[in-house]
Design an enzyme around this catalytic site. Structure first.
Site, PDB file in Angstrom:
ATOM      1  N   SER A 193     -53.515 -69.239  19.437  1.00  0.00           N
ATOM      2  CA  SER A 193     -53.823 -69.478  18.038  1.00  0.00           C
ATOM      3  C   SER A 193     -55.269 -69.939  17.866  1.00  0.00           C
ATOM      4  O   SER A 193     -56.193 -69.162  18.116  1.00  0.00           O
ATOM      5  CB  SER A 193     -52.824 -70.487  17.466  1.00  0.00           C
ATOM      6  OG  SER A 193     -52.849 -70.483  16.064  1.00  0.00           O
ATOM      7  N   ASP A 389     -46.309 -61.338  14.952  1.00  0.00           N
ATOM      8  CA  ASP A 389     -47.075 -62.454  14.382  1.00  0.00           C
ATOM      9  C   ASP A 389     -47.987 -61.935  13.279  1.00  0.00           C
ATOM     10  O   ASP A 389     -48.652 -60.907  13.432  1.00  0.00           O
ATOM     11  CB  ASP A 389     -47.907 -63.118  15.479  1.00  0.00           C
ATOM     12  CG  ASP A 389     -48.744 -64.270  14.953  1.00  0.00           C
ATOM     13  OD1 ASP A 389     -48.252 -65.003  14.071  1.00  0.00           O
ATOM     14  OD2 ASP A 389     -49.876 -64.452  15.423  1.00  0.00           O
ATOM     15  N   HIS A 446     -45.633 -65.470  17.003  1.00  0.00           N
ATOM     16  CA  HIS A 446     -46.874 -66.172  17.338  1.00  0.00           C
ATOM     17  C   HIS A 446     -46.831 -66.815  18.721  1.00  0.00           C
ATOM     18  O   HIS A 446     -47.798 -66.740  19.476  1.00  0.00           O
ATOM     19  CB  HIS A 446     -47.123 -67.240  16.267  1.00  0.00           C
ATOM     20  CG  HIS A 446     -48.457 -67.887  16.315  1.00  0.00           C
ATOM     21  ND1 HIS A 446     -49.634 -67.214  16.081  1.00  0.00           N
ATOM     22  CD2 HIS A 446     -48.819 -69.183  16.559  1.00  0.00           C
ATOM     23  CE1 HIS A 446     -50.654 -68.055  16.162  1.00  0.00           C
ATOM     24  NE2 HIS A 446     -50.182 -69.247  16.460  1.00  0.00           N
TER      25      HIS A 446
END
Length: 472
Positions: A193, A389, A446
């Site tokens: 991320s 994601d 994610h």
């Protein structure tokens, strides 16, 4: 507002090297009924206070663990949790895991993704052992940074990705001094991320510090960085804000916007978002970059993400229960906090650290050039993405990797994506050239290791072993 150079000067001052005449000291203390080993590291002027073998999370017989704090300055306490490798710990490499945010705890990765225990398949109030934990093959270190995140607490002077890096280097220096058996092990940095910012910058910083150590400019221990892995990373807003539009219109699962809406968003991108980002790039000021981030969010990211879907897994409605958040309640239990030496209540993603990054416009700054430099340095690099994601989607990640500059760029970009298999079962597609590999993971949101734990362990193992990805 302070510029980057001034901020770095402050950070450097806070991490100043102590007199070489000083010596390391070890002692023991009891605080709130908890027994801590205390290690005072003379070279950095920092202090490690930790508990040993708490019995929390890792319950495999004979596998050691340590958890506690690095105090890097006045009231600056960074929480770490270290797990020895389940197999061959005396020879296994060392890997550092960092979650993103900015300002989100690495306990997310530990409990929801790749740590020794998990609630993902445990309906109760306590976790079960994770058979696909990354400490199967590596000694794993999880760190809550910057200060104020997770169990870390105290004064937080970090305001950007660049100013965060020295503190993690400082922690590694103290860690090696306390646990010298890990000094010469191959070292890997893995993150996700906002790790698209952290990963390139921290790796680059480690390499520059290593160079300074080697010529005697600074006193320290070489961090033998051999691998960098980043899944679903936020690297370059110019490419990835546009990818929100492309991916929302066309992805493997369902369209989130119509063609007409995509055209409208693209117009907003070209007329407002992109010019603001270009101003951020050209000026580099905090105000310009903060304005760019706000503009792009208000015009593109925010409006699209108001639809009923989970930005971390578009297949699910908003507030998707997977991976479960049960671990938060578990970590906030007084008995657990006491056992692991935590001194404050756990906060997964508190606002205070995030807002400091927001105020400098850090999110709107690109780390693509830094990533290229790291790839050029010759370490093994894995960039991967779960294809479900949305927030750091595979379309944006692939746009980024196409722009990485390194000797094998042409060969890498010309290579087709081919099936990636684990024991003959396809779990995604990949390509590789030189020291760079890209992996597109099927049916994963994610947090890739939560969705595809067996595949994730294989990809991690290959990368940390300095090997390009290959199917099995």
């Amino acid at each position: 507002m302070l510029g980057i150079s001034s901020l770095l000067a402050l950070v450097s001052a806070s991490l100043a090297i102590a007199s070489p005449a000083l010596v390391d000291r070890r002692s023991f203390e009891v605080k709130n009924g908890v027994n801590y080993t205390v290690f005072e590291h003379a070279a950095t002027g920092s202090k490690l206070s930790f508990v040993s073998n708490s019995g929390i999370c890792e319950t495999t017989p004979g596998v050691n663990q340590f958890s506690g704090y690095l105090t890097v300055g006045s009231n600056m306490n960074m929480f770490f949790w270290f797990f020895e490798a389940r197999n061959s710990p005396t020879t296994a490499p060392l890997a550092l895991w960092l979650n993103g945010g900015p300002g989100c705890s690495s306990m997310i990765g530990l409990f929801q993704e790749n740590g020794p225990c998990t609630f993902n398949n445990a309906p109760g109030s306590t976790p079960v052992l994770n058979p696909n934990s990354w400490n199967n093959v590596a000694n794993m270190l999880y760190v809550d940074q910057p200060i104020g995140t997770g169990f870390s607490f105290g004064t937080d002077t970090v305001t950007s990705t660049i100013t965060a890096a020295p503190f993690v280097w400082n922690l590694l220096q103290a860690f090696y001094a306390q646990f010298p058996t890990y000094e010469n092990r191959n070292f890997g940095l893995f993150t996700e991320s906002y790790g698209g910012h952290y990963g390139p910058e921290f790796a680059s910083y480690f390499e520059s510090q290593n160079a300074a150590v080697s010529v005697g400019t600074i006193t320290g221990v070489n961090v033998p960085l051999v691998a960098l892995g980043i899944n679903n990373g936020w690297f370059d807003p110019t490419l990835q804000y546009k990818a929100y539009i492309d991916y929302s219109l066309s992805n493997p699962y369902r369209a989130l916007i119509t063609s007409s809406e995509a055209s409208s968003y693209l117009s907003s991108y070209n007329q407002a978002c992109l010019p603001a980002l270009n101003t951020c790039i050209s000026s580099g000021t905090n105000s310009a970059c903060s304005n760019a981030d706000n503009t792009c969010f208000n015009d593109i990211e925010g409006p699209i993400s108001t639809a009923d879907f989970d930005v971390y897994d578009l297949r699910a409605p908003s507030q998707d229960p997977f991976p479960p958040g049960t671990y938060v309640t578990y970590l906030q239990t007084a008995s657990v906090q006491s056992a692991i030496g935590a001194q404050v209540k756990y906060q997964e993603c508190p606002n205070a650290p995030f807002l400091k990054f927001q105020n400098t416009g850090d999110d709107a700054r690109s780390f693509l050039s830094t990533l290229s430099t790291v790839v050029q340095s010759g370490i093994q690099v894995l960039i991967w993405a779960g294809d479900a994601d949305w927030i750091c989607n595979t379309a944006g990640v692939q746009a980024v990797i196409a722009k990485i500059s390194f000797a094998e760029s042409a060969a890498f970009n010309a290579a087709p994506l081919v099936p990636y298999t684990v024991n003959g079962v396809q779990g995604g597609t990949f390509k590789t050239a030189g020291k760079l590999s890209f992996l597109n993971v099927f049916n994963a949101g994610h947090e890739v290791p939560a969705y595809q734990p067996v595949l994730a362990l294989q990809a991690f193992t290959q990368t940390l072993s300095q090997l390009p990805l290959s199917s099995t």
